[in-house]
Design a protein around this motif. Structure first.
Motif, PDB file in Angstrom:
ATOM      1  N   ALA A 208       0.882  -1.175   0.000  1.00  0.00           N
ATOM      2  CA  ALA A 208       0.000   0.000   0.000  1.00  0.00           C
ATOM      3  C   ALA A 208       0.911   1.214   0.000  1.00  0.00           C
ATOM      4  O   ALA A 208       1.935   1.209   0.691  1.00  0.00           O
ATOM      5  CB  ALA A 208      -0.883   0.008   1.251  1.00  0.00           C
ATOM      6  N   ASP A 209       0.558   2.216  -0.760  1.00  0.00           N
ATOM      7  CA  ASP A 209       1.369   3.427  -0.741  1.00  0.00           C
ATOM      8  C   ASP A 209       0.930   4.286   0.452  1.00  0.00           C
ATOM      9  O   ASP A 209      -0.084   4.970   0.395  1.00  0.00           O
ATOM     10  CB  ASP A 209       1.206   4.192  -2.064  1.00  0.00           C
ATOM     11  CG  ASP A 209       2.167   5.388  -2.101  1.00  0.00           C
ATOM     12  OD1 ASP A 209       2.769   5.715  -1.042  1.00  0.00           O
ATOM     13  OD2 ASP A 209       2.325   5.985  -3.186  1.00  0.00           O
ATOM     14  N   LEU A 263      -7.264 -17.210   8.887  1.00  0.00           N
ATOM     15  CA  LEU A 263      -6.546 -16.097   8.235  1.00  0.00           C
ATOM     16  C   LEU A 263      -6.995 -15.908   6.785  1.00  0.00           C
ATOM     17  O   LEU A 263      -6.221 -16.074   5.848  1.00  0.00           O
ATOM     18  CB  LEU A 263      -5.039 -16.335   8.319  1.00  0.00           C
ATOM     19  CG  LEU A 263      -4.472 -16.393   9.743  1.00  0.00           C
ATOM     20  CD1 LEU A 263      -2.977 -16.662   9.720  1.00  0.00           C
ATOM     21  CD2 LEU A 263      -4.758 -15.103  10.513  1.00  0.00           C
ATOM     22  N   THR A 264      -8.238 -15.520   6.616  1.00  0.00           N
ATOM     23  CA  THR A 264      -8.719 -15.235   5.265  1.00  0.00           C
ATOM     24  C   THR A 264      -8.225 -13.865   4.826  1.00  0.00           C
ATOM     25  O   THR A 264      -7.819 -13.042   5.654  1.00  0.00           O
ATOM     26  CB  THR A 264     -10.266 -15.208   5.248  1.00  0.00           C
ATOM     27  OG1 THR A 264     -10.681 -14.171   6.159  1.00  0.00           O
ATOM     28  CG2 THR A 264     -10.856 -16.530   5.694  1.00  0.00           C
ATOM     29  N   THR A 265      -8.290 -13.609   3.526  1.00  0.00           N
ATOM     30  CA  THR A 265      -7.879 -12.301   3.009  1.00  0.00           C
ATOM     31  C   THR A 265      -8.771 -11.211   3.593  1.00  0.00           C
ATOM     32  O   THR A 265      -8.299 -10.115   3.920  1.00  0.00           O
ATOM     33  CB  THR A 265      -7.964 -12.295   1.469  1.00  0.00           C
ATOM     34  OG1 THR A 265      -7.199 -13.393   0.986  1.00  0.00           O
ATOM     35  CG2 THR A 265      -7.414 -11.016   0.865  1.00  0.00           C
ATOM     36  N   GLU A 266     -10.074 -11.517   3.738  1.00  0.00           N
ATOM     37  CA  GLU A 266     -11.006 -10.514   4.282  1.00  0.00           C
ATOM     38  C   GLU A 266     -10.599 -10.138   5.713  1.00  0.00           C
ATOM     39  O   GLU A 266     -10.593  -8.968   6.083  1.00  0.00           O
ATOM     40  CB  GLU A 266     -12.452 -11.051   4.315  1.00  0.00           C
ATOM     41  CG  GLU A 266     -13.086 -11.298   2.958  1.00  0.00           C
ATOM     42  CD  GLU A 266     -12.459 -12.469   2.200  1.00  0.00           C
ATOM     43  OE1 GLU A 266     -12.125 -13.478   2.849  1.00  0.00           O
ATOM     44  OE2 GLU A 266     -12.275 -12.344   0.973  1.00  0.00           O
ATOM     45  N   TYR A 267     -10.248 -11.149   6.498  1.00  0.00           N
ATOM     46  CA  TYR A 267      -9.824 -10.890   7.875  1.00  0.00           C
ATOM     47  C   TYR A 267      -8.567  -9.998   7.870  1.00  0.00           C
ATOM     48  O   TYR A 267      -8.497  -8.999   8.594  1.00  0.00           O
ATOM     49  CB  TYR A 267      -9.533 -12.226   8.586  1.00  0.00           C
ATOM     50  CG  TYR A 267      -8.982 -12.062   9.983  1.00  0.00           C
ATOM     51  CD1 TYR A 267      -9.828 -11.864  11.072  1.00  0.00           C
ATOM     52  CD2 TYR A 267      -7.609 -12.087  10.206  1.00  0.00           C
ATOM     53  CE1 TYR A 267      -9.319 -11.697  12.348  1.00  0.00           C
ATOM     54  CE2 TYR A 267      -7.082 -11.921  11.486  1.00  0.00           C
ATOM     55  CZ  TYR A 267      -7.951 -11.729  12.550  1.00  0.00           C
ATOM     56  OH  TYR A 267      -7.441 -11.554  13.808  1.00  0.00           O
ATOM     57  N   ALA A 268      -7.619 -10.355   7.028  1.00  0.00           N
ATOM     58  CA  ALA A 268      -6.369  -9.585   6.962  1.00  0.00           C
ATOM     59  C   ALA A 268      -6.651  -8.142   6.528  1.00  0.00           C
ATOM     60  O   ALA A 268      -6.116  -7.187   7.102  1.00  0.00           O
ATOM     61  CB  ALA A 268      -5.388 -10.263   6.000  1.00  0.00           C
ATOM     62  N   GLU A 269      -7.525  -7.982   5.544  1.00  0.00           N
ATOM     63  CA  GLU A 269      -7.838  -6.630   5.048  1.00  0.00           C
ATOM     64  C   GLU A 269      -8.502  -5.779   6.126  1.00  0.00           C
ATOM     65  O   GLU A 269      -8.239  -4.574   6.218  1.00  0.00           O
ATOM     66  CB  GLU A 269      -8.752  -6.723   3.813  1.00  0.00           C
ATOM     67  CG  GLU A 269      -7.979  -7.097   2.563  1.00  0.00           C
ATOM     68  CD  GLU A 269      -8.878  -7.436   1.373  1.00  0.00           C
ATOM     69  OE1 GLU A 269      -8.329  -7.677   0.290  1.00  0.00           O
ATOM     70  OE2 GLU A 269     -10.132  -7.476   1.549  1.00  0.00           O
ATOM     71  N   PRO A 282      -5.615   1.999  -1.601  1.00  0.00           N
ATOM     72  CA  PRO A 282      -5.694   0.602  -2.068  1.00  0.00           C
ATOM     73  C   PRO A 282      -4.649  -0.262  -1.345  1.00  0.00           C
ATOM     74  O   PRO A 282      -3.503   0.155  -1.150  1.00  0.00           O
ATOM     75  CB  PRO A 282      -5.362   0.699  -3.566  1.00  0.00           C
ATOM     76  CG  PRO A 282      -5.384   2.136  -3.919  1.00  0.00           C
ATOM     77  CD  PRO A 282      -5.186   2.930  -2.663  1.00  0.00           C
ATOM     78  N   VAL A 283      -5.088  -1.443  -0.951  1.00  0.00           N
ATOM     79  CA  VAL A 283      -4.236  -2.356  -0.188  1.00  0.00           C
ATOM     80  C   VAL A 283      -4.225  -3.713  -0.879  1.00  0.00           C
ATOM     81  O   VAL A 283      -5.275  -4.217  -1.265  1.00  0.00           O
ATOM     82  CB  VAL A 283      -4.803  -2.515   1.248  1.00  0.00           C
ATOM     83  CG1 VAL A 283      -4.141  -3.678   1.971  1.00  0.00           C
ATOM     84  CG2 VAL A 283      -4.644  -1.220   2.037  1.00  0.00           C
ATOM     85  N   THR A 284      -3.071  -4.302  -1.053  1.00  0.00           N
ATOM     86  CA  THR A 284      -2.985  -5.674  -1.562  1.00  0.00           C
ATOM     87  C   THR A 284      -2.327  -6.547  -0.513  1.00  0.00           C
ATOM     88  O   THR A 284      -1.140  -6.377  -0.204  1.00  0.00           O
ATOM     89  CB  THR A 284      -2.125  -5.728  -2.854  1.00  0.00           C
ATOM     90  OG1 THR A 284      -2.580  -4.710  -3.737  1.00  0.00           O
ATOM     91  CG2 THR A 284      -2.208  -7.096  -3.512  1.00  0.00           C
ATOM     92  N   VAL A 285      -3.114  -7.461   0.050  1.00  0.00           N
ATOM     93  CA  VAL A 285      -2.554  -8.381   1.049  1.00  0.00           C
ATOM     94  C   VAL A 285      -1.780  -9.472   0.318  1.00  0.00           C
ATOM     95  O   VAL A 285      -2.297 -10.104  -0.601  1.00  0.00           O
ATOM     96  CB  VAL A 285      -3.688  -8.990   1.908  1.00  0.00           C
ATOM     97  CG1 VAL A 285      -3.152 -10.114   2.783  1.00  0.00           C
ATOM     98  CG2 VAL A 285      -4.336  -7.913   2.768  1.00  0.00           C
ATOM     99  N   LYS A 286      -0.519  -9.676   0.719  1.00  0.00           N
ATOM    100  CA  LYS A 286       0.321 -10.687   0.060  1.00  0.00           C
ATOM    101  C   LYS A 286       0.289 -12.026   0.798  1.00  0.00           C
ATOM    102  O   LYS A 286       0.318 -13.071   0.184  1.00  0.00           O
ATOM    103  CB  LYS A 286       1.785 -10.206  -0.015  1.00  0.00           C
ATOM    104  CG  LYS A 286       1.981  -8.833  -0.647  1.00  0.00           C
ATOM    105  CD  LYS A 286       1.512  -8.754  -2.065  1.00  0.00           C
ATOM    106  CE  LYS A 286       2.517  -9.335  -3.040  1.00  0.00           C
ATOM    107  NZ  LYS A 286       2.092  -9.116  -4.444  1.00  0.00           N
ATOM    108  N   SER A 287       0.293 -11.960   2.131  1.00  0.00           N
ATOM    109  CA  SER A 287       0.260 -13.216   2.896  1.00  0.00           C
ATOM    110  C   SER A 287      -0.083 -12.919   4.348  1.00  0.00           C
ATOM    111  O   SER A 287       0.092 -11.794   4.819  1.00  0.00           O
ATOM    112  CB  SER A 287       1.622 -13.923   2.835  1.00  0.00           C
ATOM    113  OG  SER A 287       2.592 -13.193   3.556  1.00  0.00           O
TER     114      SER A 287
END
Ligand code: FDA
Length: 579
Positions: A208-209, A263-269, A282-287
């Motif tokens: 994310a910037d 640890l779903t992507t939704e949870y991480a986001e 904008p955020v991109t979860v990698k892991s």
């Protein structure tokens, strides 16, 4: 037909401990094989803070500049920021990692190197590539299964995970650098103190910037005090910079008794959104991955021909950034000893000094890192934010610090004090550099230990006492300026003396063991134009220091000695044992 593969040292693991053991051994010409379970090196940033002592080790091993070229430099690590979210209110900052002007001066005086932020997924390739270039044989997708040892060596059984078959590797020594769940340490029966699984934590790596919230207060760590931030974890929510200011790693706690969340992507986001505080970015979860806070250390680092290093023998949270630093320094302590025992220069009992020297350091850093987590609580306490309460209540408590009146002034003072106290985590120069070894590989000089004049965790105190790392001073050789540390190590012993120390030089040259000699003084090969070395050496010009291949002082004699030859030979016999 299964063939037994043979080598001098088998290393299990290619993390910071295993990779640096391989690099040091290959640099010293010791044949070694690394087996590692996965198909590649670390794929997430993990450890990152790289302290001056580690940079000195990397300098000696010839890879300092490779690290500097990729690392985030010290000045961008300058703050530790406490806030309610990156976009939210700022609660205060600590000048960190050598960036307080006084601490910065101390860093410059202490070492020729600079601290930096080198994420583990960038560090490991530097170490491994150099090791392989110097002779290490590396086997990915190869899992250590078990070992047995006898009087002459260790036989390890490993599985090739690609082919599915197992084979044996016969080595004279085995290094278990297989991390916090070390099977080698368990199989070797190394006794452990402390406990695992003290608290639960989640790492979320994302892109994310965040420039607009971070670049004006460059930090490696942004701590977030928000509802839920004291549950498990490492003291508070954490947004860690991986690459300024676009790659990040969040650490967020969970209740270890309830188990790790899904640890779903939704949870991480959702966690990322909460800590960043600006949904427009904008955020991109990698892991994401879950891990536990541990407080465990081995009492002994070896059993016979098996030696463990790194997280295998000290397991602790990332606070103070000590994990990879201590792992690399373990390996550096062990490698030269193995070399001298393998080539017959030293008696195997030299290897006993590995536990004697490194286990106290391991225990100290495990305690320090866990204590740092507990020392974050006063920051919350100052905001009356520790006890269970609604988010609204917490926000109101945090807002109360902006009020007029005595209570608010007290709250501001308490908050300032609690944040300032975090220097023990973010600016603890002494923890990084004040290690003192006591073992049979150190010959005490009989002088009383003066102790530390100032808090030994915060302030580095150079010393040439046997067991201390050689003090750094800038000296010259012709037109070249170099550190005293640049004259030592390189896999061999070094004797330092000055004008009037000829007897020491002759004594060093007369030894069977290669000892480099360094004479510092006017008209000598090395000069001390600033007088720094004279102020730091704690010996007279005609005295001598014998420095080990890892840069630690092994023997000191304060003045000229007519019997220098005997004194030096005796010291070497004590350190190296009967050949
Ligand atoms: P490390 O765990 O790095 O390496 C172990 C090696 O052994 C690996 O190469 C592994 O594949 C190999 N291995 C294990 N079992 C094996 C077997 N049976 N056979 C063959 N190979 C085997 N620290 C920090 O300061 N800040 C942070 O944010 C984090 N974050 C973090 C996240 C995660 C997910 C982990 C696992 C760890 C961290 N750490 C961290 C801790 C830090 O990574 C750690 O202190 C160092 O990597 C320790 O280095 P070692 O080389 O000892 O072990």
């Amino acid at each position: 037909v299964s063939t037994v593969v043979e080598t001098d040292v088998l290393i299990v693991g290619s993390g910071p401990a295993g990779a640096s053991a391989a690099l040091a051994l290959s640099t010293y010409g010791v044949p070694n094989i690394v087996v590692t379970r996965y198909a590649g090196l670390a794929d997430t940033p993990r450890a990152h803070i790289t302290n001056q002592r580690t940079m000195e080790v990397l300098r000696d091993l010839g890879v300092e500049q490779d690290v500097v070229a990729q690392a985030t430099p010290q000045h961008l690590m300058g703050n530790t920021t406490f806030c309610t979210s990156l976009a939210g209110e700022e609660l205060g900052r600590v000048r960190s990692w050598g960036n307080d002007p006084l601490v910065q001066a101390a860093h410059e005086l202490a070492s020729p190197t600079r601290m930096c932020d080198m994420p583990q997924h960038l560090m490991e390739p530097v170490l491994v590539n150099a090791a392989v270039a110097r002779g290490t044989r590396l086997r990915f997708e190869t899992e250590y299964l078990s070992h047995s040892q006898d009087a002459d060596g260790v036989t390890a059984t490993v599985r090739d995970r690609l082919r599915g078959d197992t084979y044996e590797i016969r080595a004279k020594y085995l290094i278990g650098a297989d991390g916090g769940r070390s099977k080698v340490a368990a199989d070797a029966g190394l006794p452990m103190g402390g406990q695992m699984g003290v608290a639960g934590s989640i790492n979320i790596v994302f892109e994310a910037d965040l420039t607009r919230y971070t670049a004006h207060r460059p930090s490696t760590l942004y701590w977030v005090l928000a509802p839920g931030a004291t549950v498990g974890g490492i003291g508070a929510g954490l947004v860690r910079c991986v690459r300024p200011w676009t790659e990040w790693l969040i650490v967020w706690g969970y209740d270890v008794t309830a188990g790790a969340p899904d640890l779903t992507t939704e949870y991480a986001e959702e966690i990322v959104r909460g800590l960043v505080g600006d949904d427009r970015i904008p955020v991109t979860v990698k892991s994401s991955s879950a891990w536990t806070v541990n407080e465990m250390y081995a009492e002994r680092y070896s059993n016979g021909r098996v030696f463990c290093a790194g997280d295998a023998v000290h397991r602790h949270p990332p606070s103070n950034g000590l994990g990879s630093n201590t792992s690399i320094q373990d390996a550096y302590n062990l490698a030269w000893k193995l070399k001298l025992v393998l080539d017959g220069t030293a008696h195997p009992r030299l290897l006993d000094s590995y536990t004697a020297e490194r286990a106290p350091v391991g225990r100290q850093i495990v305690t320090r890192a866990n204590q740092s987590i507990r020392e974050t609580a006063p920051v919350f306490e100052a905001l009356d934010g520790l006890s269970p309460q609604t988010p609204e209540q917490l926000w109101a408590n945090i807002a109360a610090r902006k009020d007029t009146g005595e209570a608010a002034e007290k709250q501001r003072a308490a908050l300032r004090e609690a944040i300032a106290f975090k220097v023990y985590e973010f600016n603890a120069h002494g923890v990084d550099l004040n290690q003192r070894y006591a073992s049979d590989a150190i010959v005490p000089d009989g002088t009383p230990d003066p102790g530390f004049a100032r808090d030994p965790e915060l302030h580095h105190q150079p010393s040439s006492r046997p067991g201390a790392r050689l003090p750094h001073a800038w000296i010259t050789s012709g037109t070249r300026t170099l550190s005293t540390l640049d004259t030592v190590a390189q896999g061999r012993f070094t004797l330092l003396t000055g004008i009037g120390g000829e007897a020491w030089v002759r004594a060093a040259e007369a030894q069977e063991l290669e000892i480099a000699t360094v004479v510092i003084g006017p008209g000598q090969e090395y000069e001390d134009p600033y007088g720094d070395w004279a102020r730091l050496s704690e010996i007279s010009d005609a005295g001598a220091l014998l420095v080990r291949p890892d840069g630690f002082v092994a023997f000191r004699h304060a003045s000229a000695a007519p019997d220098a030859g005997e004194l030096l030979a005796d010291a070497l016999r004590r350190i190296l044992g009967p050949a």
